[in-house]
Design a protein around this motif. Structure first.
Motif, PDB file in Angstrom:
ATOM      1  N   GLU A  66      56.315  31.878  -5.303  1.00 19.94           N
ATOM      2  CA  GLU A  66      57.309  31.723  -6.177  1.00 19.94           C
ATOM      3  C   GLU A  66      58.340  32.648  -6.340  1.00 19.94           C
ATOM      4  O   GLU A  66      59.498  32.457  -6.849  1.00 19.94           O
ATOM      5  CB  GLU A  66      56.757  31.589  -7.701  1.00 19.94           C
ATOM      6  N   LEU A  67      58.035  34.037  -5.676  1.00 17.16           N
ATOM      7  CA  LEU A  67      59.001  35.185  -5.563  1.00 17.16           C
ATOM      8  C   LEU A  67      59.250  35.608  -4.282  1.00 17.16           C
ATOM      9  O   LEU A  67      60.236  36.245  -4.174  1.00 17.16           O
ATOM     10  CB  LEU A  67      58.290  36.051  -6.417  1.00 17.16           C
ATOM     11  N   PHE A  97      45.765  37.909 -16.943  1.00 19.68           N
ATOM     12  CA  PHE A  97      46.253  37.233 -18.153  1.00 19.68           C
ATOM     13  C   PHE A  97      45.557  35.754 -18.292  1.00 19.68           C
ATOM     14  O   PHE A  97      45.031  35.227 -17.318  1.00 19.68           O
ATOM     15  CB  PHE A  97      47.586  36.802 -18.007  1.00 19.68           C
ATOM     16  N   THR A 156      45.957  33.211 -20.678  1.00 13.72           N
ATOM     17  CA  THR A 156      46.478  32.101 -21.390  1.00 13.72           C
ATOM     18  C   THR A 156      48.176  31.979 -20.883  1.00 13.72           C
ATOM     19  O   THR A 156      48.568  32.751 -20.169  1.00 13.72           O
ATOM     20  CB  THR A 156      46.573  32.068 -22.867  1.00 13.72           C
ATOM     21  N   GLY A 157      48.609  30.722 -21.244  1.00 15.70           N
ATOM     22  CA  GLY A 157      50.089  30.445 -20.974  1.00 15.70           C
ATOM     23  C   GLY A 157      50.464  30.273 -19.636  1.00 15.70           C
ATOM     24  O   GLY A 157      49.778  30.452 -18.562  1.00 15.70           O
ATOM     25  N   ARG A 158      51.554  30.456 -19.348  1.00 13.18           N
ATOM     26  CA  ARG A 158      52.368  30.472 -18.115  1.00 13.18           C
ATOM     27  C   ARG A 158      51.734  31.618 -17.046  1.00 13.18           C
ATOM     28  O   ARG A 158      51.746  31.557 -16.026  1.00 13.18           O
ATOM     29  CB  ARG A 158      53.865  30.534 -18.198  1.00 13.18           C
ATOM     30  N   PHE A 217      47.779  41.732 -13.518  1.00 13.12           N
ATOM     31  CA  PHE A 217      48.684  42.679 -13.830  1.00 13.12           C
ATOM     32  C   PHE A 217      49.359  43.553 -12.604  1.00 13.12           C
ATOM     33  O   PHE A 217      50.493  43.770 -12.499  1.00 13.12           O
ATOM     34  CB  PHE A 217      48.515  43.515 -15.120  1.00 13.12           C
ATOM     35  N   MET A 221      62.454  44.986  -7.065  1.00 13.37           N
ATOM     36  CA  MET A 221      63.501  45.517  -7.668  1.00 13.37           C
ATOM     37  C   MET A 221      64.000  46.372  -6.337  1.00 13.37           C
ATOM     38  O   MET A 221      65.071  46.787  -6.233  1.00 13.37           O
ATOM     39  CB  MET A 221      62.769  46.229  -8.702  1.00 13.37           C
ATOM     40  N   LEU A 253      58.088  33.930 -25.855  1.00 13.22           N
ATOM     41  CA  LEU A 253      57.056  33.460 -25.041  1.00 13.22           C
ATOM     42  C   LEU A 253      55.853  34.102 -25.156  1.00 13.22           C
ATOM     43  O   LEU A 253      54.726  33.492 -25.147  1.00 13.22           O
ATOM     44  CB  LEU A 253      57.616  33.240 -23.369  1.00 13.22           C
ATOM     45  N   GLU A 268      52.520  32.412 -26.090  1.00 13.07           N
ATOM     46  CA  GLU A 268      51.427  32.127 -25.347  1.00 13.07           C
ATOM     47  C   GLU A 268      50.216  32.997 -25.043  1.00 13.07           C
ATOM     48  O   GLU A 268      49.145  32.915 -24.912  1.00 13.07           O
ATOM     49  CB  GLU A 268      52.016  32.121 -24.112  1.00 13.07           C
ATOM     50  N   TYR A 282      63.302  45.535 -15.479  1.00 13.58           N
ATOM     51  CA  TYR A 282      63.203  44.350 -14.541  1.00 13.58           C
ATOM     52  C   TYR A 282      62.926  43.121 -14.957  1.00 13.58           C
ATOM     53  O   TYR A 282      61.862  42.659 -15.693  1.00 13.58           O
ATOM     54  CB  TYR A 282      62.584  44.713 -13.150  1.00 13.58           C
ATOM     55  N   PHE A 311      62.157  38.974 -14.042  1.00 12.92           N
ATOM     56  CA  PHE A 311      61.610  37.958 -12.893  1.00 12.92           C
ATOM     57  C   PHE A 311      62.692  36.843 -12.765  1.00 12.92           C
ATOM     58  O   PHE A 311      63.200  36.461 -13.991  1.00 12.92           O
ATOM     59  CB  PHE A 311      60.349  37.137 -13.102  1.00 12.92           C
ATOM     60  N   THR A 326      62.573  33.825 -10.834  1.00  8.44           N
ATOM     61  CA  THR A 326      62.045  32.540 -10.108  1.00  8.44           C
ATOM     62  C   THR A 326      60.814  32.224 -10.545  1.00  8.44           C
ATOM     63  O   THR A 326      59.933  33.125 -11.266  1.00  8.44           O
ATOM     64  CB  THR A 326      62.279  32.756  -8.741  1.00  8.44           C
ATOM     65  N   GLY A 327      60.317  31.070 -10.573  1.00  9.86           N
ATOM     66  CA  GLY A 327      58.983  30.618 -10.586  1.00  9.86           C
ATOM     67  C   GLY A 327      58.564  30.571 -12.163  1.00  9.86           C
ATOM     68  O   GLY A 327      59.435  30.672 -13.105  1.00  9.86           O
ATOM     69  N   ARG A 328      57.157  30.781 -12.371  1.00  4.84           N
ATOM     70  CA  ARG A 328      56.855  30.569 -13.675  1.00  4.84           C
ATOM     71  C   ARG A 328      57.129  31.967 -14.447  1.00  4.84           C
ATOM     72  O   ARG A 328      56.868  32.013 -15.627  1.00  4.84           O
ATOM     73  CB  ARG A 328      55.090  30.533 -13.651  1.00  4.84           C
ATOM     74  N   LEU A 329      57.460  33.075 -13.634  1.00  7.52           N
ATOM     75  CA  LEU A 329      57.621  34.365 -14.376  1.00  7.52           C
ATOM     76  C   LEU A 329      58.871  34.428 -14.660  1.00  7.52           C
ATOM     77  O   LEU A 329      59.488  35.273 -15.494  1.00  7.52           O
ATOM     78  CB  LEU A 329      57.281  35.440 -13.596  1.00  7.52           C
ATOM     79  N   LYS A 330      59.862  33.404 -14.474  1.00  3.25           N
ATOM     80  CA  LYS A 330      61.303  33.365 -14.607  1.00  3.25           C
ATOM     81  C   LYS A 330      61.750  33.973 -16.029  1.00  3.25           C
ATOM     82  O   LYS A 330      61.139  33.122 -17.228  1.00  3.25           O
ATOM     83  CB  LYS A 330      62.133  32.064 -14.341  1.00  3.25           C
ATOM     84  N   HIS A 383      60.734  36.470 -17.696  1.00  2.93           N
ATOM     85  CA  HIS A 383      59.901  37.445 -18.192  1.00  2.93           C
ATOM     86  C   HIS A 383      60.504  38.942 -17.799  1.00  2.93           C
ATOM     87  O   HIS A 383      60.675  39.079 -16.358  1.00  2.93           O
ATOM     88  CB  HIS A 383      58.600  37.263 -17.799  1.00  2.93           C
ATOM     89  N   PHE A 432      59.541  42.586 -17.204  1.00  2.00           N
ATOM     90  CA  PHE A 432      58.188  43.437 -16.698  1.00  2.00           C
ATOM     91  C   PHE A 432      57.855  44.333 -17.568  1.00  2.00           C
ATOM     92  O   PHE A 432      56.795  44.443 -17.900  1.00  2.00           O
ATOM     93  CB  PHE A 432      58.557  44.152 -15.407  1.00  2.00           C
ATOM     94  N   LEU A 442      55.873  42.468 -19.918  1.00  2.00           N
ATOM     95  CA  LEU A 442      54.597  42.135 -19.751  1.00  2.00           C
ATOM     96  C   LEU A 442      53.621  43.221 -19.630  1.00  2.00           C
ATOM     97  O   LEU A 442      52.369  43.258 -19.832  1.00  2.00           O
ATOM     98  CB  LEU A 442      54.688  41.577 -18.003  1.00  2.00           C
TER      99      LEU A 442
END
Lengths: 318, 318
Positions: free
Chosen positions: A46-47, A77, A79-81, A87, A98, B42, B46, B75, B77, B79-83, B85, B87, B90
């Protein structure tokens, strides 16, 4: 032995480094870059980043920062996306995105985690592991390896052909000892040897080369292997036997554990190497049955090496 | 003024802290906990965590760690499921999940980021912002606020009724000056005042209380507000006027910018307070048009306060 290089990936390298770091030695961990399963695989897809998972485990093993930060890097993690994402992996991937450099990301993470020693990706190229069978069939990607049986006739390679990380080459050349394993044989160990230049450098260095055999065979990977089968297969990738010492476990885990965790594979027999010179059999089993915490990198392996026993036998080698 | 407490959230508080930290003062940032949009929303939904976004911005503003680490926390993200978010969000959420405490997570992040000063969530309870209109209609959740027009008759409250963070209360009582704003009026400022005990403590403290008015009205939030409208509305939530000083911008941004970014709202008129005592009008506009980087917390606001001008006028107040 002052300057020690470990080579591998995953849980095995984590355990080895955790044991060795209690000794006054200079440690460098050379780490496979072929992993593409789980959280690491998702991040790669995905990245478009390089695989953070094995690097992260080595960083944690060598970290001298406080417990909270080390545990945070192992936190997964639930739950969720974000479910399943580790981590520490997100940390490395965000840093890579980055800074535009996996190398810089690893070095920055090493600084934040205050690691003692070095963690060195075996290559900085974006590679995938391929297994090819004599009949032309292929298994593509490390994460698909377990899905069908790997025969000894399979040939492994990396695509695209990568360039060895110069820091890995330097570490090997400057080492007193290089330790391969323990670790998942085809997923974590062999991919290091597939990087052009690594085997040549292993042959060139004056360092003692030590192989630590796994405790258990992995189903569909190394089913039926004895210690000698591991070495014979290794020599295919190193063009001949390069190891000065072989360390193996000679203590059978309790039958109850073996049957309870049969999915982990079968115990590696060692009767084939009993009388061989420079083959050292010891009880290397961990007898602690850890609570399986989500942030414990060892949770997936219940029969495993004892970090301290492993380090002790290594430090006593002459 | 030695011990300064800022109160708010978002970009405004980030700017204010960035300016103030250049002076030899003790800074504490009391931060709204009502945000539930974007990455923060989110994570709340979640993972069931408390909102990290505003806290993160304050931590970065006060961080004395190197640029890479500060930029990493900003930073986002792509693309993908992290789009989407962030950092840093998180980071705080993983720490919260791992330690089981948002408070501990904030303190640990503060340590890692080596912040000068304190970042204090106004409450440690999991609250949501509600706006209720005289006809009984409600807007639930901070992130829905812009979707319909908020009238002056609306009443805001938090559910469930939270308990003020004792550290916020202590900071207010021990301060020489408390600064409310700049910041999104209903989304970032008012939610701090809705926490039971905060207004009472503001009335009890001997600290000078300063309100910094926004540059621009926000559409559907404060459309048509002049400086006096902000104060009048504030006094509804503070049960009477509590401010010793009011700071506002008296420089109209270039018309070209105003029309180009009309969606940011309209310029706040100040002719209603020109002759008022303790109302200080200055040119507070930032004249730098920053490149809009994804890790720049200010990227959403093009007409904004100049951190240094803001800090200077505050430090000159007697």
């Amino acid at each position: 032995m002052k300057r020690i290089v470990t080579m591998g990936g995953g849980t095995g390298q984590f355990t080895l480094l955790s044991g060795l770091k209690k000794y006054p030695v200079e440690l460098s961990a050379i780490v496979t870059m072929a992993d593409d399963g789980g959280s690491t695989g998702l991040l790669r897809d995905e990245l478009g980043v390089l695989p953070p998972g094995d690097i992260r485990q080595c960083l944690i093993a060598l970290s001298e920062s406080d417990k909270t930060l080390r545990e945070l890097f192992l936190y997964r993690f639930e739950t969720g996306r974000l479910k399943g994402h580790n981590f520490g992996n997100l940390f490395l991937s965000a840093l890579e995105k980055m800074t535009g450099s996996f190398d810089r990301a690893v070095k920055k993470a090493a600084e934040i985690l205050r690691i003692r020693g070095k963690v060195i990706p075996v290559t900085l190229d974006n590679v995938r592991l391929i297994a090819r069978f004599p009949d032309g069939r292929q298994i593509e990607h490390e994460s698909n390896l377990g899905k069908e049986k790997i025969t000894k006739e399979a040939t492994f390679f990396l695509i695209p052909p990568p360039i060895a990380n110069p820091e890995a080459v330097d570490a090997i050349l400057g080492a007193d000892a290089i330790i391969l394993g323990p670790g998942n044989f085809y997923s974590s160990l062999i991919p290091n040897l597939l990087v052009p230049g690594i085997v040549e450098t292993l042959k060139k260095t004056s360092a003692k080369k030590i192989y630590i055999c796994n405790l258990m065979n992995k189903e569909n990977h190394t089913s039926g292997f004895k210690v000698s089968d591991y070495l014979e297969t290794l020599s295919k990738y190193t063009n001949g036997d390069i190891f000065d010492f072989v360390i193996y476990n000679n203590q059978r885990p309790p039958q109850e554990l073996l049957s309870r965790y049969a999915e982990e594979g079968e115990f590696v027999d060692f009767d084939d190497v009993l009388s061989k010179k420079n083959f050292f059999g010891e009880n290397l089993l961990s007898d602690t049955l850890y609570e399986q915490k989500s942030h414990d990198p060892l949770r997936r392996t219940l029969i495993r090496h004892d970090a301290d026993k492993l380090a002790k036998i290594l430090m006593e080698l002459k």
